[in-house]
Write a protein that holds these residues in place. Structure first.
Motif, PDB file in Angstrom:
ATOM      1  N   ASP A  81       0.851  -1.180   0.000  1.00 27.99           N
ATOM      2  CA  ASP A  81       0.000   0.000   0.000  1.00 27.99           C
ATOM      3  C   ASP A  81       0.894   1.240   0.000  1.00 27.99           C
ATOM      4  OD1 ASP A  81       0.891   0.263   2.666  1.00 27.99           O
ATOM      5  OD2 ASP A  81      -0.845  -0.850   3.425  1.00 27.99           O
ATOM      6  N   ARG A  83       1.533   3.519   2.232  1.00 29.35           N
ATOM      7  CA  ARG A  83       2.406   3.655   3.407  1.00 29.35           C
ATOM      8  C   ARG A  83       3.641   2.772   3.276  1.00 29.35           C
ATOM      9  NH1 ARG A  83       0.681   3.432   9.763  1.00 29.35           N
ATOM     10  NH2 ARG A  83       2.782   3.392  10.638  1.00 29.35           N
ATOM     11  N   ASN A 109      -4.193  13.170  12.894  1.00 33.44           N
ATOM     12  CA  ASN A 109      -5.181  13.460  11.839  1.00 33.44           C
ATOM     13  C   ASN A 109      -4.599  13.617  10.440  1.00 33.44           C
ATOM     14  OD1 ASN A 109      -3.853  15.827  12.233  1.00 33.44           O
ATOM     15  ND2 ASN A 109      -5.618  16.993  12.971  1.00 33.44           N
ATOM     16  N   SER A 110      -3.292  13.430  10.278  1.00 37.09           N
ATOM     17  CA  SER A 110      -2.708  13.545   8.941  1.00 37.09           C
ATOM     18  C   SER A 110      -1.342  12.876   8.910  1.00 37.09           C
ATOM     19  CB  SER A 110      -2.570  15.017   8.524  1.00 37.09           C
ATOM     20  OG  SER A 110      -1.640  15.688   9.359  1.00 37.09           O
ATOM     21  N   THR A 144      -0.804   3.993  -6.969  1.00 37.09           N
ATOM     22  CA  THR A 144      -2.075   3.598  -6.349  1.00 37.09           C
ATOM     23  C   THR A 144      -3.224   3.614  -7.347  1.00 37.09           C
ATOM     24  OG1 THR A 144      -2.565   5.883  -5.680  1.00 37.09           O
ATOM     25  CG2 THR A 144      -1.377   4.491  -4.095  1.00 37.09           C
ATOM     26  N   THR A 146      -4.917   6.079  -8.224  1.00 39.20           N
ATOM     27  CA  THR A 146      -5.973   6.885  -7.607  1.00 39.20           C
ATOM     28  C   THR A 146      -5.573   8.350  -7.657  1.00 39.20           C
ATOM     29  OG1 THR A 146      -6.413   5.104  -6.035  1.00 39.20           O
ATOM     30  CG2 THR A 146      -7.346   7.257  -5.524  1.00 39.20           C
ATOM     31  N   PRO A 186      -4.019  13.055   3.793  1.00 39.39           N
ATOM     32  CA  PRO A 186      -5.033  12.492   4.692  1.00 39.39           C
ATOM     33  C   PRO A 186      -4.578  11.101   5.121  1.00 39.39           C
ATOM     34  CG  PRO A 186      -6.025  13.344   2.662  1.00 39.39           C
ATOM     35  CD  PRO A 186      -4.544  13.327   2.431  1.00 39.39           C
ATOM     36  N   LEU A 187      -4.845  10.735   6.363  1.00 40.75           N
ATOM     37  CA  LEU A 187      -4.404   9.430   6.854  1.00 40.75           C
ATOM     38  C   LEU A 187      -4.918   8.276   5.992  1.00 40.75           C
ATOM     39  CD1 LEU A 187      -4.719   9.772  10.740  1.00 40.75           C
ATOM     40  CD2 LEU A 187      -2.633   9.576   9.382  1.00 40.75           C
ATOM     41  N   ALA A 188      -6.110   8.438   5.463  1.00 39.98           N
ATOM     42  CA  ALA A 188      -6.716   7.350   4.683  1.00 39.98           C
ATOM     43  C   ALA A 188      -5.914   7.009   3.437  1.00 39.98           C
ATOM     44  CB  ALA A 188      -8.145   7.723   4.296  1.00 39.98           C
ATOM     45  N   THR A 189      -5.160   7.986   2.898  1.00 43.17           N
ATOM     46  CA  THR A 189      -4.411   7.706   1.667  1.00 43.17           C
ATOM     47  C   THR A 189      -3.289   6.693   1.910  1.00 43.17           C
ATOM     48  OG1 THR A 189      -2.894   9.565   2.031  1.00 43.17           O
ATOM     49  CG2 THR A 189      -4.869   9.999   0.729  1.00 43.17           C
ATOM     50  N   ASP A 191      -3.483   3.965   3.364  1.00 41.90           N
ATOM     51  CA  ASP A 191      -4.025   2.609   3.222  1.00 41.90           C
ATOM     52  C   ASP A 191      -4.426   2.284   1.782  1.00 41.90           C
ATOM     53  OD1 ASP A 191      -3.778   2.112   5.981  1.00 41.90           O
ATOM     54  OD2 ASP A 191      -5.687   3.133   6.364  1.00 41.90           O
ATOM     55  N   LEU A 192      -4.216   3.225   0.854  1.00 36.56           N
ATOM     56  CA  LEU A 192      -4.574   2.948  -0.539  1.00 36.56           C
ATOM     57  C   LEU A 192      -3.762   1.764  -1.051  1.00 36.56           C
ATOM     58  CD1 LEU A 192      -4.736   6.559  -2.042  1.00 36.56           C
ATOM     59  CD2 LEU A 192      -6.658   4.981  -1.706  1.00 36.56           C
TER      60      LEU A 192
END
Length: 323
Positions: A81, A83, A109-110, A144, A146, A186-189, A191-192
């Motif tokens: 991923d 990360r 948060n980031s 990714t 994305t 963003p933290l969610a990226t 995990d892409l």
């Protein structure tokens, strides 16, 4: 970068001129060229922006960088991923890049993809810095598959009135004059997933990278490069003395002067050429002359203007109008 310049230039002779002014040959610019001189690449980016009269060209060209055939490029391609890609390649980035290193910092948060200069003398190439960070973002998007948006990209140099142009190009906040170079994600990226993930290939490449790190010696910067790096770090407002530079490098003033003489240099030459180089960049970045004088350690604007005219043959305002 060369391909993007050729697309953007109305006159095709511009590319040849930019290559020549950067000390590069057409062979150096081939897509399959395996080696490049970092300094020449940085100068090519600067010359290209100047030739086109477009301060955002480097960032735009970086945004088209999708494929990397380097060791770290393949390691990132086969990571699980985003990360993992950042963490895996950060370890081996030193093999392919003599100027920068990067790291991943995570808060509540980031996440911050932070870039630090190994050779601070390259910090003077503002356009190349923009090319690098926009290029990194483009690579993240490519592996990714994305087109995500970061929260911000931050640069530690100023572009004044041109900041809006970068904002429009990016479509997300681009901030200048910050304390560090970084892409805020963003933290969610993190995990892409990376669709090309291959554990076997990634492990093989990281083992190979580990052997390369063991075999290679520590890169040694030139005395000029180390001197420019120390001078740049001390700015704005103050120019370190030769004695201070010598002490920082663990040399006596006499040894420092002798080593410079062996390279056919003087401390005053390095200071003047660095100031001139930065002054031209600051003028193109739309900084006021009074700000430039302060940033380069001059007592006042008049002293800076006198020095600039001695270097270029033009008053700063005349140079600004001409460029």
């Amino acid at each position: 970068m060369v391909a993007e310049l050729e697309k953007s230039a109305i006159d095709k002779r511009i590319t040849r001129k930019v290559l020549k002014n950067s000390g590069l040959s057409p062979k150096d610019a081939l897509l399959d060229a395996k080696y490049f001189d970092y300094d020449k690449e940085a100068r090519f980016v600067r010359e290209a922006c100047d030739a086109l009269g477009d301060i955002t060209f480097a960032a735009r060209a970086g945004s088209t960088w999708r494929v990397s055939n380097s060791l770290t490029g393949y390691i990132s391609k086969y990571s699980k991923d985003l990360r993992a890609a950042i963490e895996n390649t950060a370890r081996f980035h030193d093999i392919i890049d003599p100027a920068v290193q990067y790291s991943l910092r995570i808060s509540s948060n980031s996440a911050s993809f932070e870039v630090v200069w190994k050779d601070p003398s390259y910090a003077k190439f503002h356009r190349h810095t923009e090319f690098l960070l926009f290029g990194v973002l483009s690579r993240m998007r490519a592996i990714t598959q994305t087109d995500f948006y970061p929260l911000e990209i931050r640069f530690d140099h100023e572009v004044k009135k041109s900041a809006e142009k970068f904002q429009k190009l990016a479509g997300f906040p681009v901030v200048f004059g910050t304390e560090s170079l970084e892409i805020i994600l963003p933290l969610a990226t993190l995990d892409l997933p990376i669709p090309t993930y291959d554990l076997r290939l990634r492990e093989h490449l990281t083992e190979y990278g580990g052997r390369l790190l063991e075999e290679r010696g520590e890169g040694k910067q030139s005395l000029r490069s180390r001197t420019e790096g120390l001078l740049t770090k001390a700015l704005p407002a103050r120019i370190l003395s030769a004695d201070e530079i010598a002490a920082s490098l663990g040399m006596s003033p006499r040894t420092f002067a002798r080593r410079l003489k062996e390279e056919r240099l003087t401390f005053r030459t390095i200071v003047d050429e660095l100031r001139f180089d930065l002054a031209k960049t600051f003028i193109k970045d739309d900084m006021a002359l009074s700000e430039i004088a302060f940033a380069l350690g001059y007592a006042d604007q008049a002293a800076f203007s006198t020095a600039f005219k001695r270097w270029s043959g033009l008053a700063p305002r005349d140079y600004s109008e001409a460029h």
